[in-house]
Write a protein that holds these residues in place. Structure first.
Motif, PDB file in Angstrom:
ATOM      1  N   GLY A 171       0.798  -1.209   0.000  1.00  0.00           N
ATOM      2  CA  GLY A 171       0.000   0.000   0.000  1.00  0.00           C
ATOM      3  C   GLY A 171       0.835   1.265   0.000  1.00  0.00           C
ATOM      4  O   GLY A 171       0.322   2.341   0.319  1.00  0.00           O
ATOM      5  N   ARG A 172       2.112   1.138  -0.360  1.00  0.00           N
ATOM      6  CA  ARG A 172       2.993   2.305  -0.442  1.00  0.00           C
ATOM      7  C   ARG A 172       2.984   2.869  -1.863  1.00  0.00           C
ATOM      8  O   ARG A 172       2.890   2.119  -2.833  1.00  0.00           O
ATOM      9  N   GLN A 173       3.091   4.165  -1.971  1.00  0.00           N
ATOM     10  CA  GLN A 173       3.164   4.793  -3.285  1.00  0.00           C
ATOM     11  C   GLN A 173       4.376   4.263  -4.042  1.00  0.00           C
ATOM     12  O   GLN A 173       5.471   4.171  -3.501  1.00  0.00           O
ATOM     13  N   GLN A 174       4.174   3.914  -5.326  1.00  0.00           N
ATOM     14  CA  GLN A 174       5.256   3.289  -6.086  1.00  0.00           C
ATOM     15  C   GLN A 174       5.660   4.124  -7.293  1.00  0.00           C
ATOM     16  O   GLN A 174       6.788   4.581  -7.391  1.00  0.00           O
ATOM     17  N   LEU A 175       4.758   4.301  -8.249  1.00  0.00           N
ATOM     18  CA  LEU A 175       5.024   5.121  -9.425  1.00  0.00           C
ATOM     19  C   LEU A 175       4.140   6.360  -9.404  1.00  0.00           C
ATOM     20  O   LEU A 175       3.134   6.414  -8.687  1.00  0.00           O
ATOM     21  N   VAL A 176       4.510   7.331 -10.225  1.00  0.00           N
ATOM     22  CA  VAL A 176       3.624   8.449 -10.537  1.00  0.00           C
ATOM     23  C   VAL A 176       3.382   8.424 -12.037  1.00  0.00           C
ATOM     24  O   VAL A 176       4.335   8.439 -12.822  1.00  0.00           O
ATOM     25  N   LEU A 177       2.117   8.326 -12.431  1.00  0.00           N
ATOM     26  CA  LEU A 177       1.752   8.450 -13.834  1.00  0.00           C
ATOM     27  C   LEU A 177       1.387   9.900 -14.097  1.00  0.00           C
ATOM     28  O   LEU A 177       0.602  10.488 -13.350  1.00  0.00           O
ATOM     29  N   THR A 178       1.958  10.471 -15.132  1.00  0.00           N
ATOM     30  CA  THR A 178       1.771  11.883 -15.426  1.00  0.00           C
ATOM     31  C   THR A 178       1.190  12.066 -16.819  1.00  0.00           C
ATOM     32  O   THR A 178       1.640  11.434 -17.770  1.00  0.00           O
ATOM     33  N   MET A 179       0.176  12.922 -16.911  1.00  0.00           N
ATOM     34  CA  MET A 179      -0.391  13.320 -18.200  1.00  0.00           C
ATOM     35  C   MET A 179      -0.118  14.801 -18.399  1.00  0.00           C
ATOM     36  O   MET A 179      -0.570  15.641 -17.623  1.00  0.00           O
ATOM     37  N   TYR A 180       0.641  15.140 -19.429  1.00  0.00           N
ATOM     38  CA  TYR A 180       0.952  16.536 -19.703  1.00  0.00           C
ATOM     39  C   TYR A 180      -0.194  17.190 -20.474  1.00  0.00           C
ATOM     40  O   TYR A 180      -0.816  16.565 -21.339  1.00  0.00           O
ATOM     41  N   VAL A 181      -0.464  18.434 -20.140  1.00  0.00           N
ATOM     42  CA  VAL A 181      -1.539  19.188 -20.790  1.00  0.00           C
ATOM     43  C   VAL A 181      -0.953  20.409 -21.490  1.00  0.00           C
ATOM     44  O   VAL A 181      -1.042  20.565 -22.698  1.00  0.00           O
ATOM     45  N   GLY A 182      -0.380  21.326 -20.726  1.00  0.00           N
ATOM     46  CA  GLY A 182       0.319  22.462 -21.308  1.00  0.00           C
ATOM     47  C   GLY A 182      -0.561  23.500 -21.974  1.00  0.00           C
ATOM     48  O   GLY A 182      -0.101  24.248 -22.837  1.00  0.00           O
ATOM     49  N   ARG A 183      -1.841  23.575 -21.587  1.00  0.00           N
ATOM     50  CA  ARG A 183      -2.754  24.575 -22.152  1.00  0.00           C
ATOM     51  C   ARG A 183      -3.977  24.714 -21.254  1.00  0.00           C
ATOM     52  O   ARG A 183      -4.212  23.863 -20.382  1.00  0.00           O
ATOM     53  N   PRO A 184      -4.781  25.746 -21.462  1.00  0.00           N
ATOM     54  CA  PRO A 184      -6.004  25.891 -20.662  1.00  0.00           C
ATOM     55  C   PRO A 184      -7.054  24.857 -21.069  1.00  0.00           C
ATOM     56  O   PRO A 184      -7.297  24.639 -22.253  1.00  0.00           O
TER      57      PRO A 184
END
Length: 303
Positions: free
Chosen positions: A258-271
């Protein structure tokens, strides 16, 4: 403040003594468990014997090497083996994340990454999308960089990161930081807003140790950074029909404990609108949950 990992490659000053340590470690690893003596190693690496002995002594004391008292030969130690297993596990989990990154990237036409803290550095482990982030890039894990890597972990992990010497002087707004932690844990993902100047600033900070910055620059940067968490959107900041400038969204995966392992990131870069943020956030959380399940992980019970 979260890492806001960009395509900018890390640059910095090279250290000759550190390079020699890396040479020794690489040499030991390349021999695949076969031990070697001081004279042979120093000769093969082109190092002076006293220099090589000093490095071997320190690595042995730290557990990265072991020395056979009978033959006086050196081989991999338990600390080196443990570090290798951690790295191997991280990259194995990242492989499980790749199909999810590809799916998200195709659905939203953007770049998605999987990253984690490996040792004392943030490492990009996988990437998918039109603007490929450099896999293998590493960044200093210290405030203001790295909030998202402890946000969903234990209180001890969060406190340890927060107490790390920051890259630049920071004012920590305890009330704001705790509110961000509570809201992001309840929502399941983080939404970061960042201007172009801010994004460039954090790209530079990610690859620079605090002591490498002149004092005047440190002060100026501190004025820009101001406080941890100031560019993280809270629920009250978002309106369904209003457009909000978004740098990225991030969500965690968990291991079997139950420990945090990865971070998945989605880039947006706009409003994008608050409603679109919610849709993307839900998709990102679903992808992270799928990776957690594939890796045999579980969500923390009480966090």
């Amino acid at each position: 403040m979260s890492a806001g990992i960009s395509e900018v490659r890390e640059v910095g000053r090279r250290s000759a003594p550190t390079q020699r340590v890396v040479q020794v470690i690489d040499y030991v690893v390349a021999r695949r468990g076969r031990r070697t003596g001081l004279s042979e190693m120093a000769r093969d690496l082109g190092l002076a014997k006293p220099t090589c002995l000093g490095i071997l002594t320190e690595l042995t004391a730290a557990g990265y090497l072991i020395r056979d008292p009978r033959t006086r030969e050196y081989g991999p130690g338990p600390a080196l083996i443990a570090a290798g297993r951690v790295a191997q596990q991280s990259f194995s989990i990242a492989a499980l994340a790749h199909p999810e990154l590809e799916r998200l990237s195709a659905a939203y036409g953007t770049t998605c990454t999987a990253s984690a803290v490996v040792g004392e550095r943030i490492s990009v482990l996988d990437s998918a999308g039109p603007a490929m982030v450099q896999v293998g890039a590493t960044y200093r894990f210290a405030p203001p960089v790295g909030l998202m890597y402890v946000l969903w972990d234990t209180e001890a992990a969060f406190d340890a990161w927060r107490s790390t010497a920051p890259t630049v002087p920071l004012h920590q707004d305890e009330t704001l930081l705790r509110r961000i932690v509570a809201e992001c844990r309840e929502r399941g993902y983080l939404v970061e807003s960042m201007t172009g100047a801010g994004r460039r600033l954090y790209s530079l900070l990610a690859g620079v140790a605090g002591h490498d910055l002149p004092e005047e620059l440190r002060t100026a940067v501190a004025e820009l950074v101001s406080t941890l968490g100031e560019r993280v959107y809270l629920g009250s900041d978002l309106r369904p029909r209003k457009e909000h400038p978004v740098s990225l969204l991030a969500a965690p995966t968990y291991d079997a404990d139950g420990r945090q392992q990865l971070v998945l990131t989605m880039y947006v870069g706009r409003p994008i609108t608050g409603a679109e943020i919610a849709r993307r956030g839900a998709a990102l959380v679903a992808a992270a949950d799928a990776v957690t399940a594939a890796a045999g992980g579980r969500h923390p019970a009480n966090r």
